[in-house]
Design a protein around this motif. Structure first.
Motif, PDB file in Angstrom:
ATOM      1  N   MET A   1      20.949 -25.760   6.334  1.00 48.74           N
ATOM      2  CA  MET A   1      21.669 -23.991   7.374  1.00 48.74           C
ATOM      3  C   MET A   1      22.508 -23.574   6.227  1.00 48.74           C
ATOM      4  SD  MET A   1      22.219 -25.753  10.516  1.00 48.74           S
ATOM      5  CE  MET A   1      20.721 -26.435  11.124  1.00 48.74           C
ATOM      6  N   CYS A   2      23.427 -22.619   6.611  1.00 45.99           N
ATOM      7  CA  CYS A   2      23.952 -22.335   6.045  1.00 45.99           C
ATOM      8  C   CYS A   2      24.196 -22.426   3.996  1.00 45.99           C
ATOM      9  CB  CYS A   2      25.548 -21.320   6.346  1.00 45.99           C
ATOM     10  SG  CYS A   2      25.693 -20.756   7.661  1.00 45.99           S
ATOM     11  N   GLY A   3      24.519 -21.168   2.729  1.00 48.58           N
ATOM     12  CA  GLY A   3      25.146 -22.494   1.863  1.00 48.58           C
ATOM     13  C   GLY A   3      26.163 -22.026   1.678  1.00 48.58           C
ATOM     14  N   SER A  71      26.485 -18.158   3.616  1.00 52.11           N
ATOM     15  CA  SER A  71      25.889 -17.248   3.032  1.00 52.11           C
ATOM     16  C   SER A  71      25.548 -17.288   4.472  1.00 52.11           C
ATOM     17  CB  SER A  71      25.230 -17.262   1.737  1.00 52.11           C
ATOM     18  OG  SER A  71      24.131 -16.481   1.803  1.00 52.11           O
ATOM     19  N   ARG A  72      25.636 -16.805   5.540  1.00 50.51           N
ATOM     20  CA  ARG A  72      25.270 -17.491   7.193  1.00 50.51           C
ATOM     21  C   ARG A  72      24.118 -17.449   7.258  1.00 50.51           C
ATOM     22  NH1 ARG A  72      28.812 -15.857  12.152  1.00 50.51           N
ATOM     23  NH2 ARG A  72      27.994 -17.788  13.617  1.00 50.51           N
ATOM     24  N   LEU A  73      23.194 -19.061   7.557  1.00 54.28           N
ATOM     25  CA  LEU A  73      22.320 -18.316   8.903  1.00 54.28           C
ATOM     26  C   LEU A  73      22.773 -18.456  10.298  1.00 54.28           C
ATOM     27  CD1 LEU A  73      19.280 -19.004   9.934  1.00 54.28           C
ATOM     28  CD2 LEU A  73      19.568 -21.177   9.957  1.00 54.28           C
ATOM     29  N   ILE A  74      23.099 -18.025  11.576  1.00 52.39           N
ATOM     30  CA  ILE A  74      23.669 -17.776  12.592  1.00 52.39           C
ATOM     31  C   ILE A  74      23.458 -18.423  13.523  1.00 52.39           C
ATOM     32  CG2 ILE A  74      25.217 -16.517  13.949  1.00 52.39           C
ATOM     33  CD1 ILE A  74      25.204 -13.438  12.092  1.00 52.39           C
ATOM     34  N   THR A  75      23.872 -19.713  13.550  1.00 51.70           N
ATOM     35  CA  THR A  75      23.978 -20.317  14.702  1.00 51.70           C
ATOM     36  C   THR A  75      25.025 -20.220  16.232  1.00 51.70           C
ATOM     37  OG1 THR A  75      25.012 -22.411  14.152  1.00 51.70           O
ATOM     38  CG2 THR A  75      23.015 -21.987  12.838  1.00 51.70           C
ATOM     39  N   ASN A  76      25.961 -19.813  15.589  1.00 53.12           N
ATOM     40  CA  ASN A  76      26.571 -20.041  16.631  1.00 53.12           C
ATOM     41  C   ASN A  76      28.271 -19.087  16.907  1.00 53.12           C
ATOM     42  OD1 ASN A  76      26.575 -22.810  15.798  1.00 53.12           O
ATOM     43  ND2 ASN A  76      26.830 -23.346  17.776  1.00 53.12           N
ATOM     44  N   GLY A  77      28.399 -18.151  18.145  1.00 51.40           N
ATOM     45  CA  GLY A  77      29.473 -17.107  17.582  1.00 51.40           C
ATOM     46  C   GLY A  77      28.863 -15.968  17.031  1.00 51.40           C
ATOM     47  N   ASN A  81      32.328 -13.965  12.266  1.00 53.42           N
ATOM     48  CA  ASN A  81      31.460 -14.771  11.016  1.00 53.42           C
ATOM     49  C   ASN A  81      31.924 -15.705   9.921  1.00 53.42           C
ATOM     50  OD1 ASN A  81      29.598 -13.282  10.835  1.00 53.42           O
ATOM     51  ND2 ASN A  81      29.882 -11.830   9.975  1.00 53.42           N
ATOM     52  N   GLN A  82      31.846 -15.808   9.043  1.00 60.87           N
ATOM     53  CA  GLN A  82      32.846 -17.417   8.471  1.00 60.87           C
ATOM     54  C   GLN A  82      32.975 -17.076   6.735  1.00 60.87           C
ATOM     55  OE1 GLN A  82      31.446 -21.252   7.403  1.00 60.87           O
ATOM     56  NE2 GLN A  82      29.876 -21.309   8.772  1.00 60.87           N
ATOM     57  N   PRO A  83      33.733 -16.530   6.418  1.00 62.01           N
ATOM     58  CA  PRO A  83      35.025 -18.156   6.443  1.00 62.01           C
ATOM     59  C   PRO A  83      35.731 -17.748   7.946  1.00 62.01           C
ATOM     60  CG  PRO A  83      34.771 -17.343   4.102  1.00 62.01           C
ATOM     61  CD  PRO A  83      34.305 -15.907   4.611  1.00 62.01           C
ATOM     62  N   HIS A  93      31.897 -23.426   5.797  1.00 56.56           N
ATOM     63  CA  HIS A  93      31.302 -24.545   6.884  1.00 56.56           C
ATOM     64  C   HIS A  93      29.895 -24.136   7.194  1.00 56.56           C
ATOM     65  CE1 HIS A  93      30.167 -26.465  11.003  1.00 56.56           C
ATOM     66  NE2 HIS A  93      29.499 -27.055  10.334  1.00 56.56           N
ATOM     67  N   ASN A  94      28.551 -25.159   6.830  1.00 51.64           N
ATOM     68  CA  ASN A  94      27.665 -24.963   6.602  1.00 51.64           C
ATOM     69  C   ASN A  94      27.362 -26.691   7.943  1.00 51.64           C
ATOM     70  OD1 ASN A  94      24.354 -26.911   4.669  1.00 51.64           O
ATOM     71  ND2 ASN A  94      24.657 -25.929   6.337  1.00 51.64           N
ATOM     72  N   GLY A  95      26.640 -26.185   8.823  1.00 53.03           N
ATOM     73  CA  GLY A  95      25.716 -26.894   9.403  1.00 53.03           C
ATOM     74  C   GLY A  95      25.961 -26.868  11.748  1.00 53.03           C
ATOM     75  N   ILE A  96      25.928 -27.165  12.236  1.00 49.25           N
ATOM     76  CA  ILE A  96      26.146 -26.937  13.218  1.00 49.25           C
ATOM     77  C   ILE A  96      26.389 -28.198  14.231  1.00 49.25           C
ATOM     78  CG2 ILE A  96      25.424 -26.549  16.100  1.00 49.25           C
ATOM     79  CD1 ILE A  96      22.780 -25.738  14.488  1.00 49.25           C
ATOM     80  N   GLU A 114      34.188 -18.100  18.477  1.00 48.07           N
ATOM     81  CA  GLU A 114      32.900 -18.605  19.289  1.00 48.07           C
ATOM     82  C   GLU A 114      32.501 -19.579  18.466  1.00 48.07           C
ATOM     83  OE1 GLU A 114      30.234 -15.472  20.534  1.00 48.07           O
ATOM     84  OE2 GLU A 114      31.860 -14.522  21.972  1.00 48.07           O
ATOM     85  N   ILE A 115      32.248 -19.116  17.167  1.00 48.22           N
ATOM     86  CA  ILE A 115      31.956 -20.054  16.101  1.00 48.22           C
ATOM     87  C   ILE A 115      32.252 -21.412  16.722  1.00 48.22           C
ATOM     88  CG2 ILE A 115      33.849 -19.173  14.566  1.00 48.22           C
ATOM     89  CD1 ILE A 115      30.784 -19.055  12.656  1.00 48.22           C
ATOM     90  N   ASP A 116      31.265 -22.637  16.079  1.00 48.21           N
ATOM     91  CA  ASP A 116      31.698 -24.181  16.549  1.00 48.21           C
ATOM     92  C   ASP A 116      32.615 -24.509  15.153  1.00 48.21           C
ATOM     93  OD1 ASP A 116      29.970 -23.841  14.626  1.00 48.21           O
ATOM     94  OD2 ASP A 116      28.746 -25.387  14.656  1.00 48.21           O
ATOM     95  N   THR A 117      32.932 -23.643  14.008  1.00 47.50           N
ATOM     96  CA  THR A 117      33.477 -24.202  12.512  1.00 47.50           C
ATOM     97  C   THR A 117      34.998 -23.771  12.738  1.00 47.50           C
ATOM     98  OG1 THR A 117      31.418 -23.233  11.784  1.00 47.50           O
ATOM     99  CG2 THR A 117      33.651 -23.131  10.660  1.00 47.50           C
TER     100      THR A 117
HETATM  101  N1  LIG Z   1      23.644 -22.728   9.685  1.00 46.70           N
HETATM  102  C1  LIG Z   1      24.898 -22.666   9.383  1.00 46.70           C
HETATM  103  O1  LIG Z   1      24.696 -23.738   8.808  1.00 46.70           O
HETATM  104  C2  LIG Z   1      26.063 -22.482  10.527  1.00 46.70           C
HETATM  105  C3  LIG Z   1      26.874 -22.825  10.009  1.00 46.70           C
HETATM  106  C4  LIG Z   1      28.218 -22.678  12.401  1.00 46.70           C
HETATM  107  N2  LIG Z   1      27.074 -23.459  12.882  1.00 46.70           N
HETATM  108  C5  LIG Z   1      27.521 -21.204  12.144  1.00 46.70           C
HETATM  109  O2  LIG Z   1      26.915 -20.924  12.722  1.00 46.70           O
HETATM  110  O3  LIG Z   1      28.103 -20.122  11.572  1.00 46.70           O
END
Ligand SMILES: NC(=O)CC[C@H](N)C(=O)O
Length: 605
Positions: A1-3, A71-77, A81-83, A93-96, A114-117
C-alpha cells in the motif's frame, strides 16, 4: 500500500539517504505525499498532491534531524492527505483500517476527517486519556483496528515516536547513531543500515519533547477524483440491458454457438468438451513440501505470493501460511483497477495472516487515462477481439514481480491461480484458435505472440485512436507477460484441489468482503470485469462466467442445470461496478452504455 519511512537522528539527515528512502516509498503509492519534520525545536507537516521526491526537493529538509515521509496510494478520504494530525498527535500510516467507521462510537469521539488513518490518532488519544501507557498504545490500536496498520505515531508532548505494525510491512535499522525505518527492508539496506529487522509489534523511540502545536502546511486538494463515491441513478441502471438470449449451447457444457472456433459434434457436444483434459487433479502435497524445502529460511520471509486480493490468491495465501507453513510476502500490483473492495480484502488478509504486503503502485491517473483513450478508440469501431486492450495495463504486474524478487532476494513464487479459469475466447474473437493442450502457462510461444500482435495491429487500424500514448505501456507489459523467463515458481492448486465451496467458506472465516452487486465471488476485486463482461454478454450472449462454469461441469463439480442457473444470475449487469469503472476512467455512462447496446449482436435477435 503506501510507502512510509523515517530517519531519526541527532544531526541533520543525509540528503542521499533521504532521497533513496523517498524514492523507494514512491514505488508503493504516488498519488500524494507528505513529510513530518523536526527543525528549530518545532514539528512541521508538509503535504502535497504530487510525488514525494518532488516534495522532498521543494521542502529541502536537509537541516532537520528528524524526517519522516509518506507516499500515498489513496484508498480512503480523497480530501485528506497524510501525515494526519489530531489532538496534536501525528500519524503516518500504510494500510486500510476496514472497520474505522464503527470504531468512533466505541471510543466516544467524532471524526474530523474522512481518512481511516485518523482513527489511529484518536485511539491513541483515547488510550492515553483513559490512563493507558505509551507502551500499550499499539496494543490498543491493533486490538481495535481490522486491516493492515503499519504506522508511525508521533506524540510531541511526550517526546515519543511509536512505530508498529500488525503485518510486518515495516522495517527498522541503525545507521551510525541514527535510526531509520521504512515499509520494506530494501531501501534500508541501500542506505547502509545495520541490524535491519522487521517490526511486528512496536518500537518506541525518544524524540524531542514539544508542547507547541504541530505546524501543518495548507495542502492543495487534487482535482482528479481517484476514489469516486458511487452516485447511482435509476435512469442509468435501466440503460443496462439484460436480455435472455435464445442461443444454441453445447449439450454437455454451457458454451454457446457464439464462442469463437466452437464446433458441435453429432450429439451437440462442443470441441471444447471433446478436447478437455481434467485440470483439477492435485498431485500429492508431499511433493510440494519437498520442492519448497530448500527455500525455507530460519529468519525472514521465504516466498512471494502474487496477490491481487481476489478469491483465488486470498485462498492461496491462506494455504501457503496455514498449510505449507511458509512465511510469504504478498506482492500486489495496483494499476488503478483494483476495486476498493479488493484493496480492503488485501488489507484484511495480510493483517489477519500477519503477512507483509509489498505493493507496487503505478501512476493511477495515467493508467486510467490510457484506459479511457483505448475505450474511446474501441467504441469508434467495436471489435470483441479488442476488448482485452482495456486490461492491457495490468500486464506490468509481470515486470514488477522481477523488481520485488530482486529487492527482497526471494526467488520462490507460489501462485494461487485457478486451474478452471481459462478464457481462450478473448483472443479467440481476434482470430486466435484455442490451444487445447494449454495448461496454465505464463509464457506464450513466440509465434503465437507474433500472430496475436499481427491480428491486433490489423484490428487497431480500424480505429486510429488506438495509436495513443498507451501503446508503449501495452506492448511493454505484454513483453514482460510473455517473454521474461519465469523460474522458481509453483502452483498451489497443482497440489490442493480447487473447491469453490471450501474456498468461499475459508474466506468467510477471514470476514472476506463480498460484492454488493453480485453473488459471484470471482473477479470482484477487479474493477474492469463487470464492464467487459457486460460487453461480451450484450454482444455475444455469454461471459467469462459461462466458460468457468463449463469447466466446472467438465470437472464433474456441478451439473449443467446448476451451472445454467448460476450464470443466469452471474451474467446480470453489475451496475455499481460498471458505474465505478466508467467514473474512474472519466467516461460518460450513458454514452458508453448506449454505444455498447447498439453493437450488432452475434446471435439471432
Ligand atoms: N495505501 C495505503 O496504505 C493507504 C493508507 C490510508 N488508508 C490512506 O488512504 O491514505
Amino acid at each position: 500500500m503506501c510507502g512510509i519511512f523515517g530517519i531519526i537522528s541527532k544531526t541533520p539527515v543525509s540528503k542521499t539517504d533521504l532521497n533513496i528512502l523517498a524514492k523507494h516509498s514512491q514505488q508503493r503509492g504516488k498519488d500524494s505525499s507528505g513529510l513530518f519534520l523536526y527543525k528549530n525545536n518545532e514539528y512541521y507537516v508538509h503535504k502535497a498532491d504530487y510525488p514525494l521526491t518532488k516534495l522532498v526537493k521543494n521542502v529541502a529538509p536537509y537541516s532537520c534531524s528528524i524526517v519522516m515521509g509518506h507516499s500515498r496510494l489513496i484508498t480512503n478520504g480523497l480530501s485528506d492527505n497524510q501525515p494526519i494530525v489530531r489532538d496534536n498527535i501525528g500519524v503516518i500510516h500504510n494500510g486500510i483500517i476496514v472497520n474505522h467507521e464503527g470504531l468512533w462510537e466505541h471510543i466516544g469521539k467524532k471524526p474530523q476527517l474522512e481518512i481511516d488513518t485518523e482513527i489511529i490518532a484518536a485511539i491513541t488519544q483515547w488510550h492515553l486519556e483513559s490512563g493507558g501507557t505509551v507502551e500499550d498504545v499499539s496494543t490498543t490500536v491493533l486490538k481495535l483496528c481490522q486491516g493492515v496498520v503499519a504506522c508511525a505515531v508521533i506524540i510531541p508532548q511526550l517526546g515519543k515516536l511509536l512505530i508498529f505494525s500488525n503485518n510486518g510491512s515495516l522495517y527498522q535499522g541503525d545507521k551510525n547513531d541514527s535510526i531509520a525505518f521504512a515499509s520494506e527492508s530494501y531501501p534500508l539496506t541501500q542506505i547502509g543500515c545495520k541490524n535491519i529487522n522487521q517490526v511486528k509489534g512496536v518500537r518506541i523511540l525518544d524524540i524531542p519533547k514539544s508542547n507547541n502545536s504541530i505546524y501543518s502546511e495548507k495542502q492543495e486538494i487534487r482535482k482528479t477524483n481517484l476514489i469516486p463515491t458511487l452516485t447511482t441513478s435509476n435512469f442509468e441502471e435501466h440503460l443496462l440491458e439484460y436480455k435472455k438470449v435464445s442461443i444454441r449451447r453445447c449439450t454437455k457444457c454451457l458454451l454457446p454457438e457464439t464462442m469463437p472456433f466452437i464446433k458441435f459434434d453429432a450429439d451437440g457436444v462442443c470441441n471444447y468438451c471433446n478436447n478437455y483434459k481434467l485440470r483439477n487433479i492435485p498431485k500429492p502435497k508431499e511433493e510440494l513440501f519437498e520442492l519448497v524445502e530448500s527455500y525455507r529460511r530460519k529468519v525472514g520471509n521465504d516466498c512471494i505470493v502474487p496477490f491481487s486480493g481476489g478469491r483465488d490468491s486470498c485462498y492461496g495465501l491462506h494455504l501457503v501460511v496455514k498449510e505449507l507453513q511458509m512465511k510469504p510476502v504478498a506482492y500486489t500490483y495496483d494499476w488503478g483497477m483494483v476495486t476498493d473492495l479488493g484493496r480492503r480484502n488485501i488489507s484484511r488478509m495480510c493483517a489477519e495472516l500477519g503477512v507483509e504486503n509489498i505493493i507496487v503502485a503505478d501512476d493511477i491517473e495515467k493508467k486510467r487515462k490510457y484506459i479511457a483513450q483505448n475505450l474511446s478508440a474501441w467504441l469508434k469501431s467495436p471489435h470483441l477481439g479488442m476488448v482485452s486492450i482495456l486490461t492491457a495495463g495490468d500486464k506490468h504486474f509481470f515486470r514488477h514481480i522481477e523488481t520485488v524478487k530482486k529487492q527482497t532476494g526471494i526467488s520462490l513464487n507460489l501462485w494461487g491461480v485457478n486451474p478452471l479459469e481459462v478464457t481462450h475466447f478473448k483472443a479467440g474473437f481476434l482470430g486466435i484458435p484455442p490451444y487445447f493442450d494449454e495448461k496454465r502457462v505464463y509464457t506464450h510461444g513466440i509465434s503465437k505472440q507474433l500472430r496475436y500482435q499481427y491480428l491486433r495491429f490489423k484490428a487497431m487500424l480500424e480505429s486510429p485512436g488506438y495509436f495513443n500514448a498507451s501503446l508503449w505501456d501495452t506492448l511493454s507489459g505484454e513483453y514482460y507477460r510473455s517473454f521474461t523467463k519465469k523460474s522458481d515458481y509453483f502452483h498451489i492448486f497443482d497440489y490442493w484441489t480447487w473447491d469453490e465451496k471450501l474456498v468461499e467458506d475459508t474466506l468467510d472465516s477471514y470476514d472476506w468482503e463480498r460484492a454488493v452487486d453480485t453473488n459471484a465471488t470471482w473477479r470482484i476485486g477487479d474493477g474492469t470485469a463487470a464492464f467487459y463482461n457486460y460487453i461480451y454478454y450484450t454482444v455475444a450472449g455469454f461471459t467469462e462466467h459461462d466458460t468457468f462454469r463449463s469447466n466446472q461441469i467438465r470437472e464433474g463439480q456441478i451439473t449443467r442445470d446448476k451451472a445454467l442457473a448460476l450464470v443466469e444470475d452471474e451474467n446480470r449487469p453489475r451496475y455499481p461496478n460498471i458505474k465505478w469503472y466508467l467514473d474512474t476512467v472519466g467516461m460518460d455512462f450513458k454514452e458508453v452504455i448506449q454505444a455498447v447496446n447498439a453493437i450488432p449482436k452475434l446471435y439471432p435477435y
